[in-house]
Design a protein around this motif. Structure first.
Motif, PDB file in Angstrom:
ATOM      1  N   UNK A   1       3.309  11.169  -8.612  1.00  0.00           N
ATOM      2  CA  UNK A   1       2.650  11.605  -9.848  1.00  0.00           C
ATOM      3  C   UNK A   1       1.857  12.897  -9.612  1.00  0.00           C
ATOM      4  N   UNK A   2       1.098  12.941  -8.546  1.00  0.00           N
ATOM      5  CA  UNK A   2       0.284  14.128  -8.276  1.00  0.00           C
ATOM      6  C   UNK A   2       1.153  15.347  -7.981  1.00  0.00           C
ATOM      7  N   UNK A   3       2.258  15.146  -7.273  1.00  0.00           N
ATOM      8  CA  UNK A   3       3.175  16.263  -7.006  1.00  0.00           C
ATOM      9  C   UNK A   3       3.726  16.805  -8.325  1.00  0.00           C
ATOM     10  N   UNK A   4       4.149  15.915  -9.213  1.00  0.00           N
ATOM     11  CA  UNK A   4       4.654  16.361 -10.519  1.00  0.00           C
ATOM     12  C   UNK A   4       3.581  17.129 -11.284  1.00  0.00           C
ATOM     13  N   UNK A   5       2.361  16.654 -11.204  1.00  0.00           N
ATOM     14  CA  UNK A   5       1.230  17.321 -11.865  1.00  0.00           C
ATOM     15  C   UNK A   5       1.027  18.723 -11.290  1.00  0.00           C
ATOM     16  N   UNK A   6       1.089  18.833  -9.957  1.00  0.00           N
ATOM     17  CA  UNK A   6       0.916  20.128  -9.299  1.00  0.00           C
ATOM     18  C   UNK A   6       2.054  21.089  -9.637  1.00  0.00           C
ATOM     19  N   UNK A   7       3.278  20.568  -9.668  1.00  0.00           N
ATOM     20  CA  UNK A   7       4.415  21.424  -9.968  1.00  0.00           C
ATOM     21  C   UNK A   7       4.282  22.085 -11.334  1.00  0.00           C
TER      22      UNK A   7
ATOM     23  N   UNK B   1       3.960   6.140  -5.190  1.00  0.00           N
ATOM     24  CA  UNK B   1       3.944   6.351  -6.644  1.00  0.00           C
ATOM     25  C   UNK B   1       2.838   7.330  -7.034  1.00  0.00           C
ATOM     26  N   UNK B   2       1.652   7.152  -6.474  1.00  0.00           N
ATOM     27  CA  UNK B   2       0.531   8.023  -6.800  1.00  0.00           C
ATOM     28  C   UNK B   2       0.819   9.458  -6.340  1.00  0.00           C
ATOM     29  N   UNK B   3       1.313   9.609  -5.136  1.00  0.00           N
ATOM     30  CA  UNK B   3       1.624  10.943  -4.616  1.00  0.00           C
ATOM     31  C   UNK B   3       2.699  11.610  -5.467  1.00  0.00           C
TER      32      UNK B   3
ATOM     33  N   UNK C   1       0.837  -1.197   0.000  1.00  0.00           N
ATOM     34  CA  UNK C   1       0.000   0.000   0.000  1.00  0.00           C
ATOM     35  C   UNK C   1       0.875   1.251   0.000  1.00  0.00           C
ATOM     36  N   UNK C   2       1.928   1.238   0.803  1.00  0.00           N
ATOM     37  CA  UNK C   2       2.815   2.400   0.840  1.00  0.00           C
ATOM     38  C   UNK C   2       3.449   2.652  -0.525  1.00  0.00           C
TER      39      UNK C   2
END
Length: 95
Positions: free
Chosen positions: A84-90, A80-82, A74-75
């Motif tokens: 991806x989302x951080x890269x998207x936000x950046x 991996x998901x986080x 799960x971690x």
């Protein structure tokens, strides 16, 4: 989601397919709210927020334990998901 015993491989696969659909729908919903959250972030530090990431990881590891799921798997999925989302936000806050 209620867990029910199945009587065939086909039934098991149908349930797995339904769960996969629900997981993707939930990830899309999570992404929607991540996209909303970026409006309130003003810097790279706000986006990357290592303390927030570790807080989320701690929470999901506990949830995994409570559900009898391997915490390490799960971690890894969440990291991996986080990421991806951080890269998207950046991409949204950088000029």
């Amino acid at each position: 989601m209620k867990k029910e015993k199945v009587e065939s491989l086909e039934q098991a696969r149908e349930q797995i397919d339904a769960i996969d659909h629900a997981i993707i729908e939930l990830i899309a919903t999570r992404q929607f709210y991540v996209d909303q959250a970026v409006r309130f972030k003003h810097s790279v530090q706000d986006v990357q927020s290592p303390e927030r990431v570790e807080s989320v990881i701690s929470k999901i590891r506990l949830l995994a334990t409570e559900q009898g799921v391997n915490e390490d798997i799960v971690e890894r999925l969440y990291r991996d998901m986080i990421h991806h989302f951080i890269q998207r936000e950046l991409k949204e806050i950088r000029p």
